[in-house]
Scaffold this motif. Sequence first.
Motif, PDB file in Angstrom:
ATOM      1  N   VAL A 291       0.807  -1.190  -0.005  1.00  0.00           N
ATOM      2  CA  VAL A 291      -0.056  -0.026  -0.009  1.00  0.00           C
ATOM      3  C   VAL A 291       0.753   1.256  -0.044  1.00  0.00           C
ATOM      4  CG1 VAL A 291      -2.061  -1.097   1.271  1.00  0.00           C
ATOM      5  CG2 VAL A 291      -0.161  -0.075   2.565  1.00  0.00           C
ATOM      6  N   LYS A 292       0.151   2.418  -0.319  1.00  0.00           N
ATOM      7  CA  LYS A 292       0.981   3.517  -0.406  1.00  0.00           C
ATOM      8  C   LYS A 292       0.047   4.458   0.397  1.00  0.00           C
ATOM      9  CE  LYS A 292       3.326   7.345  -1.572  1.00  0.00           C
ATOM     10  NZ  LYS A 292       4.830   7.451  -1.238  1.00  0.00           N
ATOM     11  N   LEU A 293       0.607   5.204   1.422  1.00  0.00           N
ATOM     12  CA  LEU A 293      -0.110   6.102   2.392  1.00  0.00           C
ATOM     13  C   LEU A 293       0.226   7.451   1.909  1.00  0.00           C
ATOM     14  CD1 LEU A 293       0.309   4.122   5.784  1.00  0.00           C
ATOM     15  CD2 LEU A 293      -1.345   3.971   3.886  1.00  0.00           C
ATOM     16  N   THR A 294      -0.512   8.383   1.310  1.00  0.00           N
ATOM     17  CA  THR A 294      -0.227   9.731   1.022  1.00  0.00           C
ATOM     18  C   THR A 294      -0.875  10.607   2.247  1.00  0.00           C
ATOM     19  OG1 THR A 294      -0.214   9.123  -1.121  1.00  0.00           O
ATOM     20  CG2 THR A 294      -0.467  11.433  -0.663  1.00  0.00           C
ATOM     21  N   HIS A 295       0.004  11.372   3.102  1.00  0.00           N
ATOM     22  CA  HIS A 295      -0.460  12.203   4.064  1.00  0.00           C
ATOM     23  C   HIS A 295      -0.874  13.792   3.352  1.00  0.00           C
ATOM     24  CE1 HIS A 295       0.603   9.526   7.269  1.00  0.00           C
ATOM     25  NE2 HIS A 295       1.653   9.131   6.288  1.00  0.00           N
ATOM     26  N   LEU A 296      -1.996  14.174   3.668  1.00  0.00           N
ATOM     27  CA  LEU A 296      -2.430  15.382   3.314  1.00  0.00           C
ATOM     28  C   LEU A 296      -2.855  16.019   4.489  1.00  0.00           C
ATOM     29  CD1 LEU A 296      -4.565  15.153  -0.147  1.00  0.00           C
ATOM     30  CD2 LEU A 296      -2.464  15.694  -0.169  1.00  0.00           C
ATOM     31  N   PRO A 297      -3.084  17.366   4.725  1.00  0.00           N
ATOM     32  CA  PRO A 297      -3.419  18.043   5.842  1.00  0.00           C
ATOM     33  C   PRO A 297      -4.813  17.481   6.490  1.00  0.00           C
ATOM     34  CG  PRO A 297      -2.802  19.604   4.443  1.00  0.00           C
ATOM     35  CD  PRO A 297      -2.711  18.348   3.636  1.00  0.00           C
ATOM     36  N   GLY A 298      -4.687  16.825   7.515  1.00  0.00           N
ATOM     37  CA  GLY A 298      -6.036  16.094   7.987  1.00  0.00           C
ATOM     38  C   GLY A 298      -6.451  14.900   7.366  1.00  0.00           C
ATOM     39  N   VAL A 299      -5.754  14.492   6.183  1.00  0.00           N
ATOM     40  CA  VAL A 299      -6.408  13.420   5.355  1.00  0.00           C
ATOM     41  C   VAL A 299      -5.278  12.419   5.248  1.00  0.00           C
ATOM     42  CG1 VAL A 299      -7.504  12.775   3.220  1.00  0.00           C
ATOM     43  CG2 VAL A 299      -7.996  15.028   4.213  1.00  0.00           C
ATOM     44  N   LEU A 300      -5.553  11.243   5.190  1.00  0.00           N
ATOM     45  CA  LEU A 300      -4.860  10.012   5.065  1.00  0.00           C
ATOM     46  C   LEU A 300      -5.310   9.323   3.581  1.00  0.00           C
ATOM     47  CD1 LEU A 300      -2.183   8.515   5.316  1.00  0.00           C
ATOM     48  CD2 LEU A 300      -3.434   6.944   6.955  1.00  0.00           C
ATOM     49  N   LEU A 301      -4.553   9.232   2.512  1.00  0.00           N
ATOM     50  CA  LEU A 301      -5.168   8.498   1.353  1.00  0.00           C
ATOM     51  C   LEU A 301      -4.395   7.307   1.160  1.00  0.00           C
ATOM     52  CD1 LEU A 301      -5.123  11.386  -1.220  1.00  0.00           C
ATOM     53  CD2 LEU A 301      -6.909  10.807   0.080  1.00  0.00           C
ATOM     54  N   VAL A 302      -5.341   6.121   1.122  1.00  0.00           N
ATOM     55  CA  VAL A 302      -4.726   4.752   1.076  1.00  0.00           C
ATOM     56  C   VAL A 302      -5.064   4.093  -0.233  1.00  0.00           C
ATOM     57  CG1 VAL A 302      -4.782   2.506   2.182  1.00  0.00           C
ATOM     58  CG2 VAL A 302      -5.344   4.579   3.396  1.00  0.00           C
ATOM     59  N   SER A 303      -3.952   3.856  -0.839  1.00  0.00           N
ATOM     60  CA  SER A 303      -3.975   3.272  -2.361  1.00  0.00           C
ATOM     61  C   SER A 303      -2.962   1.915  -2.431  1.00  0.00           C
ATOM     62  CB  SER A 303      -3.494   4.080  -3.317  1.00  0.00           C
ATOM     63  OG  SER A 303      -2.293   4.459  -3.150  1.00  0.00           O
ATOM     64  N   SER A 304      -3.364   1.123  -3.222  1.00  0.00           N
ATOM     65  CA  SER A 304      -2.595   0.136  -3.451  1.00  0.00           C
ATOM     66  C   SER A 304      -1.259   0.421  -4.166  1.00  0.00           C
ATOM     67  CB  SER A 304      -3.164  -1.035  -4.541  1.00  0.00           C
ATOM     68  OG  SER A 304      -4.297  -1.570  -4.027  1.00  0.00           O
ATOM     69  N   ASP A 305      -0.107  -0.092  -3.751  1.00  0.00           N
ATOM     70  CA  ASP A 305       1.309   0.158  -4.261  1.00  0.00           C
ATOM     71  C   ASP A 305       1.587  -0.895  -5.720  1.00  0.00           C
ATOM     72  OD1 ASP A 305       3.806   0.953  -4.579  1.00  0.00           O
ATOM     73  OD2 ASP A 305       4.496   0.473  -2.708  1.00  0.00           O
TER      74      ASP A 305
END
Length: 306
Positions: A291-305
């Motif tokens: 998985v890839k965890l992408t951190h934005l302000p107040g948000v964590l986006l979770v996607s397949s790597d």
Amino acid sequence: MTAEADLRSQAREWLVLLNSGRASAADHAAMERWRRTSAEHAKALAEAENLWALLGQVERPAAIVQAMPRRKRRWPLPLASAACLLLALWLTPPGWHADLRTQAGEIREVTLEDGSRLQLNGATAMDWNADADGQRRVRLYRGQVDFQVAADAVHPFVIEAGEARIRVTGTRFDVNLLGDQVLLAVSEGHVQVSDADGREQAVQAGEQIAWLAGRLQSPQPLDAARALAWQRGRLVFRDRPLTEVFEELQRQQTQQVLFLDAAARELKVTGVFALDDPQALLRAIETALPVKLTHLPGVLLVSSDG
């Protein structure tokens, strides 16, 4: 989470993916199939698209964007702004007006007027009412509570959590409202439970039972090491979907989570983690799973790597 709220959540996730700059033709086709599944799916997506269109107008002025150094960005600025505003507008947690609430990461002990003792996990919200006739009622909007109910055979203690109904006169048990399911773990005595379809079941000490999408399931032996681990400062997962893991994690931190694809949602997690160290769990997830965890302000986006 109700079925309607779950559809809204899925619609938001589709829009984040399709506006991320990463979406393929297959992703667009999959979204259209999801939209055509039912009228409810189409309505949820239309509402999300309307709000997204409004949020798309909230961007940085062109002069400011052009003045920034040119560099490759995985997530465009309008996406970050829209994602954060969507969360602020749509993800106001249920029960924000409740009588009793805890913040993410807070565990609180409460003694009610009838002498019942409660322990609330993080990000929990509930109403409590004892009326003139002695009826004792709790409405659990979100979160997890360990109940030690004061014995009173004349005035039952009734709990509503989603479509779950729990009725006791005095015993100890744990109620966990997690996504679209409710989990009940009985430590002492016995509990009478029912669902919206009128199904009823007695649950004894040493048993646990679940409501899935509002429907009562069969009792199972109590897995206290997992179900009650939070009371000992632990999170225990045994082959649990990543969506459920993040539901638990959001009780310990305020960052909201959006999944960008179905493959990431279905990944499984096994392990024991400290309740007060959510970052260690995030590191373990990204290290052990594709998985890839992408951190934005107040948000964590979770996607397949890959």
